[in-house]
Write a protein that holds these residues in place. Sequence first.
Motif, short mmCIF file in Angstrom:
data_model
loop_
_atom_site.label_atom_id
_atom_site.label_comp_id
_atom_site.label_asym_id
_atom_site.label_seq_id
_atom_site.Cartn_x
_atom_site.Cartn_y
_atom_site.Cartn_z
N SER A 142 18.30 -18.92 -16.47
CA SER A 142 17.40 -20.04 -16.21
C SER A 142 17.83 -20.87 -15.02
O SER A 142 16.99 -21.44 -14.31
CB SER A 142 17.30 -20.93 -17.46
N ILE A 143 19.13 -20.97 -14.76
CA ILE A 143 19.61 -21.75 -13.61
C ILE A 143 19.09 -21.16 -12.30
O ILE A 143 18.51 -21.86 -11.47
CB ILE A 143 21.16 -21.80 -13.61
N LYS A 144 19.29 -19.86 -12.14
CA LYS A 144 18.82 -19.19 -10.93
C LYS A 144 17.30 -19.18 -10.85
O LYS A 144 16.71 -19.36 -9.78
CB LYS A 144 19.33 -17.75 -10.89
N ARG A 145 16.68 -19.00 -12.00
CA ARG A 145 15.22 -18.97 -12.04
C ARG A 145 14.62 -20.31 -11.63
O ARG A 145 13.64 -20.37 -10.86
CB ARG A 145 14.76 -18.59 -13.46
N THR A 146 15.21 -21.39 -12.13
CA THR A 146 14.72 -22.73 -11.78
C THR A 146 14.87 -23.01 -10.29
O THR A 146 13.99 -23.61 -9.66
CB THR A 146 15.48 -23.79 -12.59
N GLU A 147 15.99 -22.59 -9.71
CA GLU A 147 16.20 -22.78 -8.27
C GLU A 147 15.12 -22.05 -7.46
O GLU A 147 14.60 -22.59 -6.48
CB GLU A 147 17.58 -22.26 -7.88
N ILE A 148 14.79 -20.85 -7.86
CA ILE A 148 13.76 -20.07 -7.15
C ILE A 148 12.40 -20.75 -7.29
O ILE A 148 11.65 -20.86 -6.32
CB ILE A 148 13.71 -18.63 -7.68
N GLN A 149 12.08 -21.23 -8.48
CA GLN A 149 10.80 -21.89 -8.72
C GLN A 149 10.67 -23.16 -7.88
O GLN A 149 9.60 -23.47 -7.35
CB GLN A 149 10.64 -22.20 -10.20
N LYS A 150 11.76 -23.89 -7.73
CA LYS A 150 11.74 -25.11 -6.91
C LYS A 150 11.45 -24.79 -5.45
O LYS A 150 10.69 -25.49 -4.77
CB LYS A 150 13.07 -25.85 -7.03
N ILE A 151 12.07 -23.71 -4.96
CA ILE A 151 11.84 -23.31 -3.56
C ILE A 151 10.38 -22.90 -3.36
O ILE A 151 9.76 -23.24 -2.35
CB ILE A 151 12.78 -22.15 -3.17
N ILE A 152 9.81 -22.19 -4.33
CA ILE A 152 8.41 -21.78 -4.23
C ILE A 152 7.49 -23.00 -4.19
O ILE A 152 6.57 -23.08 -3.37
CB ILE A 152 8.03 -20.86 -5.41
N ARG A 153 7.76 -23.96 -5.06
CA ARG A 153 6.93 -25.17 -5.08
C ARG A 153 7.06 -25.96 -3.79
O ARG A 153 6.08 -26.52 -3.27
CB ARG A 153 7.33 -26.04 -6.29
N ARG A 154 8.29 -26.02 -3.26
CA ARG A 154 8.49 -26.73 -2.00
C ARG A 154 7.78 -26.02 -0.85
O ARG A 154 7.20 -26.65 0.03
CB ARG A 154 9.99 -26.86 -1.72
N TYR A 155 7.85 -24.69 -0.86
CA TYR A 155 7.20 -23.90 0.21
C TYR A 155 5.68 -24.07 0.17
O TYR A 155 5.03 -24.19 1.21
CB TYR A 155 7.57 -22.43 0.04
N LEU A 156 5.12 -24.10 -1.03
CA LEU A 156 3.67 -24.28 -1.19
C LEU A 156 3.25 -25.73 -1.13
O LEU A 156 2.05 -26.02 -1.10
CB LEU A 156 3.21 -23.67 -2.52
N ASN A 157 4.23 -26.63 -1.12
CA ASN A 157 3.95 -28.07 -1.09
C ASN A 157 3.09 -28.47 -2.29
O ASN A 157 2.18 -29.29 -2.20
CB ASN A 157 3.25 -28.45 0.22
N SER A 158 3.38 -27.87 -3.44
CA SER A 158 2.56 -28.05 -4.63
C SER A 158 2.59 -29.49 -5.13
O SER A 158 1.58 -30.00 -5.64
CB SER A 158 3.03 -27.11 -5.74
#
Length: 331
Positions: A309-325
Amino acid sequence: MKVKYKSNSIKKIIIINLLIICVNIISKGEDNGNKNLDIKNEKHPIEKNIQEKQEKLEVKVENKKSNKFQEVNQKQSNMELYLKHSSKIKDSIEIIYYIVFSSIALITYLSAKRTIFLPLKSEVYKYQIEELEKLYRYLVTNELISGLEANCYMNIAKIIEDYIVTKKWSNHLIDNVEFDKKIGSAIIFDEYKEDEIMFLKSEEKNKKNEIINWQEYKIKRIIISKKFEIEEEKIESFISSPFLPTTLLEKIKELDAEIKNINYSLKEYLTELLEEIPLKVKKDDDMKENLDMFYSILLEEINLEGKISIKRTEIQKIIRRYLNSDSIFIK
């Protein structure tokens, strides 16, 4: 006598006067001659003007000739100067030429980038969004953790089955044929590679590697389920994707490394359970209940959810930041 003397003196006086008169006449004649010469030498005013004009014209002609001569000399000196510096001028012209045409090429490229390349950029962006969506959905579904849990389940089941075989009990836990169908591959540790342990034709392998004493039992391999292999292929496809940004790829690689580390660490956790199995597994027990018990213990020890979950959460944060969600709906 007196009369003669007087007449002689008169004659002398007369002669002297005549001489004086002659001298005056001659001098007057010379004066007149000089005057006549002056008159003759003296020109008419028209002729004088013409002569002056001719003299001025001659002066102008001379001046023009002199100016032309100077101009010719100046041109010659300029030509010599030009020829002397012609190479420098040529180099300068070439430099200007390349600068101008390079600028034109750059401006053309920038213009094309805004117009011609715009559809291509939009298409790439479209594929990026699709790839990010796939990755995000994949992480949310927990399929990766399910694959790791399948590895844990199959390995603990195989160990309990080996213990039952050691005790020669009849209540077997697994069907070897069906079990082998679920095996994808295995991690065979270096010290046991010479054994050439395979997972097909398990009955023959069990005969060849028959366990006599449980105390001598060693974990020689970690079973990798087909279910996990499918999830691992998905991770590898994301790593090889050309549409994901570098920062995100680095995090996916870290996740992949963490997954491999979990699989390798299974040997340590399973080795600790080897001592517990003889104490808790009895002949008349429900082997399925024993399997579920040890499976729960193993999952608790490994803490799959916490590590992944730690690694997964980091990846999800980067995706949200990239999409500017987070700022799409902010006014």
